[in-house]
Design an enzyme around this catalytic site. Structure first.
Site, PDB file in Angstrom:
ATOM      1  N   HIS A  65     -14.702  -1.566   5.363  1.00  0.00           N
ATOM      2  CA  HIS A  65     -13.581  -2.311   5.941  1.00  0.00           C
ATOM      3  C   HIS A  65     -13.943  -2.951   7.288  1.00  0.00           C
ATOM      4  CE1 HIS A  65      -9.395  -2.452   7.735  1.00  0.00           C
ATOM      5  NE2 HIS A  65      -9.117  -2.819   6.497  1.00  0.00           N
TER       6      HIS A  65
ATOM      7  N   LYS B 155      -0.580   3.855   4.616  1.00  0.00           N
ATOM      8  CA  LYS B 155      -0.605   3.470   3.209  1.00  0.00           C
ATOM      9  C   LYS B 155       0.219   4.475   2.402  1.00  0.00           C
ATOM     10  CE  LYS B 155      -4.294   0.385   3.986  1.00  0.00           C
ATOM     11  NZ  LYS B 155      -5.612   0.302   4.594  1.00  0.00           N
TER      12      LYS B 155
ATOM     13  N   GLU C 195     -16.263   4.483   2.641  1.00  0.00           N
ATOM     14  CA  GLU C 195     -14.868   4.725   2.285  1.00  0.00           C
ATOM     15  C   GLU C 195     -14.880   5.590   1.027  1.00  0.00           C
ATOM     16  OE1 GLU C 195     -12.620   1.034   2.067  1.00  0.00           O
ATOM     17  OE2 GLU C 195     -13.819   0.241   3.713  1.00  0.00           O
TER      18      GLU C 195
ATOM     19  N   HIS D  91      -7.401   4.623   1.357  1.00  0.00           N
ATOM     20  CA  HIS D  91      -6.715   4.342   0.087  1.00  0.00           C
ATOM     21  C   HIS D  91      -6.609   5.561  -0.822  1.00  0.00           C
ATOM     22  CE1 HIS D  91      -6.539   0.082   0.919  1.00  0.00           C
ATOM     23  NE2 HIS D  91      -7.738   0.225   1.439  1.00  0.00           N
TER      24      HIS D  91
ATOM     25  N   ASP E 122     -13.848   7.272   5.321  1.00  0.00           N
ATOM     26  CA  ASP E 122     -12.514   6.705   5.533  1.00  0.00           C
ATOM     27  C   ASP E 122     -11.747   6.789   4.212  1.00  0.00           C
ATOM     28  OD1 ASP E 122     -10.278   5.130   5.896  1.00  0.00           O
ATOM     29  OD2 ASP E 122     -11.327   3.520   6.946  1.00  0.00           O
TER      30      ASP E 122
ATOM     31  N   ASN F   2       0.825  -1.208   0.000  1.00  0.00           N
ATOM     32  CA  ASN F   2       0.000   0.000   0.000  1.00  0.00           C
ATOM     33  C   ASN F   2       0.864   1.265   0.000  1.00  0.00           C
ATOM     34  OD1 ASN F   2      -2.356  -1.592   0.282  1.00  0.00           O
ATOM     35  ND2 ASN F   2      -1.951  -1.750   2.471  1.00  0.00           N
TER      36      ASN F   2
ATOM     37  N   SER G 108     -11.172  -0.879  -0.930  1.00  0.00           N
ATOM     38  CA  SER G 108      -9.890  -1.584  -0.971  1.00  0.00           C
ATOM     39  C   SER G 108      -9.904  -2.843  -1.819  1.00  0.00           C
ATOM     40  CB  SER G 108      -9.447  -1.932   0.438  1.00  0.00           C
ATOM     41  OG  SER G 108     -10.439  -2.689   1.082  1.00  0.00           O
TER      42      SER G 108
END
Ligand SMILES: *Cc1c(COP(=O)(O)O)cnc(C)c1O
Length: 386
Positions: free
Chosen positions: A133, A241, A177, A210, A207, A45, A181
């Protein structure tokens, strides 16, 4: 006796192809060496290549004095673990996101596990995307709040839930998110923030694990890229990440920050990150605005790989640097991952329970220190294998 019970469970995992093993590895830039073989690391990541950048590490080390080299903070932040660098980093974050305040946690996992139980109680409804997640799911479970999930990225379903439920709760928190992911696709943050304006008791929790570092002005994430950071009450991310460090954070109002300091258990009851690590994070946050060429290169090689996988006939949900090859069958996925490893490409198969049953996949995560040539050879190897 208990070992026997556990071993039986492990045997079942092994039989279903879902057994996880820790594989020792050495890291060389965007390559990883394991089992005597050096491979392109497609499971990292480190999206901007910051964690593996030796030059950056040298520059950071050169800036340090022996008294900076403190590897433990010796207490939680509410006791004596609050060092000057904590305030510096949090003020920097608040400023980057245009928020009143920010608060840093020991990891992104702590962040999701801790914030939701602190802010949500029995009079709260949490409405989360189906694919959020595991750390978010754990936070929701701990919160004791009522909980409803909407179909992945389905704004109509989310709207129906809100319309039906908004009058029955003191507050509703939408949790999503920004980049997912496993599919690498993106949330419709503009529509989500639109719901917040329609109902007075709705707040939004995003969130950006990523996306932070990778998208938006100076790498501030997808919400900032879409111009809706101001509408997000809990703008969260991780340093683990793209930023190449460790820790989680929320950018928020001053009241939220004070509330979390007083009520969030993983914040109160865990030793703070070491000061040296805070300094590394602060050092990298200062560098983030200068990383546009890395972000552009990452976007370019990601588009290349997505197109190749899609041209090979696989569904392509991704819009990002996370590129899945949706194979479906677990045994077949494991076999293809092994074949790619033999050709010098390290991508672990992703299987249930991480993804839904029947959607096992190869998951490539690209990093900005990979060359176009390296990605071309991956595409060639994929074509030979598929
Ligand atoms: C990785 C991840 C986390 C956990 O962050 P860490 O800093 O690794 O603990 C939280 N949320 C999402 C969406 C993630 O992908």
């Amino acid at each position: 006796m208990s070992d026997k019970y556990l071993q039986e469970e492990l045997d079942r995992l092994e039989a279903s192809g879902n057994y996880r093993r820790l594989v020792p590895a050495e890291h060389f830039g965007c390559e990883v060496e394991t089992g005597g073989r050096r491979m392109l690391n497609l499971s990292s990541n480190d999206y901007l290549g910051l964690a593996s950048d030796l030059e950056l590490r040298r520059e950071f080390l050169d800036s340090l004095h022996p008294e900076d080299f403190r590897m433990g903070s010796s207490s939680s932040r509410s006791l004596s673990g609050e060092f000057p660098v904590c305030g510096l980093v949090e003020r920097k974050l608040a400023q980057m996101f245009g928020k009143e305040a920010a608060l840093v946690f020991n990891s992104g996992y702590h962040m999701n596990l801790g914030i939701l139980p602190a802010i949500a109680g029995k009079d709260t409804l949490i409405v989360a995307d189906k694919l959020v997640h595991a750390s978010i799911i754990d936070g929701i479970r701990l919160s004791g709040a009522s909980f409803s999930r909407f179909r992945h990225n389905n704004m109509e379903h989310l709207g129906n839930i809100l319309e039906r439920e908004h009058a029955g709760y003191r507050q509703i928190i939408i949790v999503v998110e920004s980049v997912y992911s496993m599919d690498g696709d993106m949330a419709d943050l503009k529509s989500i923030c639109g719901f917040k304006r329609r109902y007075g008791n709705v707040s939004v929790y995003v969130d950006e694990a990523h996306a932070f570092g990778v998208y938006g002005p100076s790498g501030t994430g997808l919400a900032a890229a879409l111009g809706c950071a101001a509408d997000i009450d809990y703008l969260c991310g991780t340093f683990g990440k793209a930023l190449g460090s460790v820790g989680g954070f929320v950018a928020c109002s001053g009241v939220v920050r004070e509330f979390l300091i007083n009520r969030m258990r993983p914040f109160i009851y865990s030793t703070a990150l070491p000061p040296l690590n805070w300094m590394w994070t602060g050092f990298l946050l200062e560098k983030l605005p200068d990383m546009d060429s890395r972000r552009e290169h990452l976007a370019c090689i990601s588009a290349m790989l997505r197109k190749a996988v899609s041209d090979a006939g696989y569904p392509m949900p991704s819009d990002s640097h996370i590129v899945p090859v949706l194979i479906g069958d677990t045994v077949e996925t494991v076999r293809k991952a092994a074949a790619l490893r033999a050709k010098g490409f390290f991508a672990l198969p992703v299987r249930p329970p991480t993804v839904p049953e029947g959607s096992s996949r190869l998951r490539f995560s690209l990093t900005a220190d990979m060359t176009e040539d390296a990605v071309s050879s991956l595409i060639k190897a994929l074509e030979d294998e598929m």
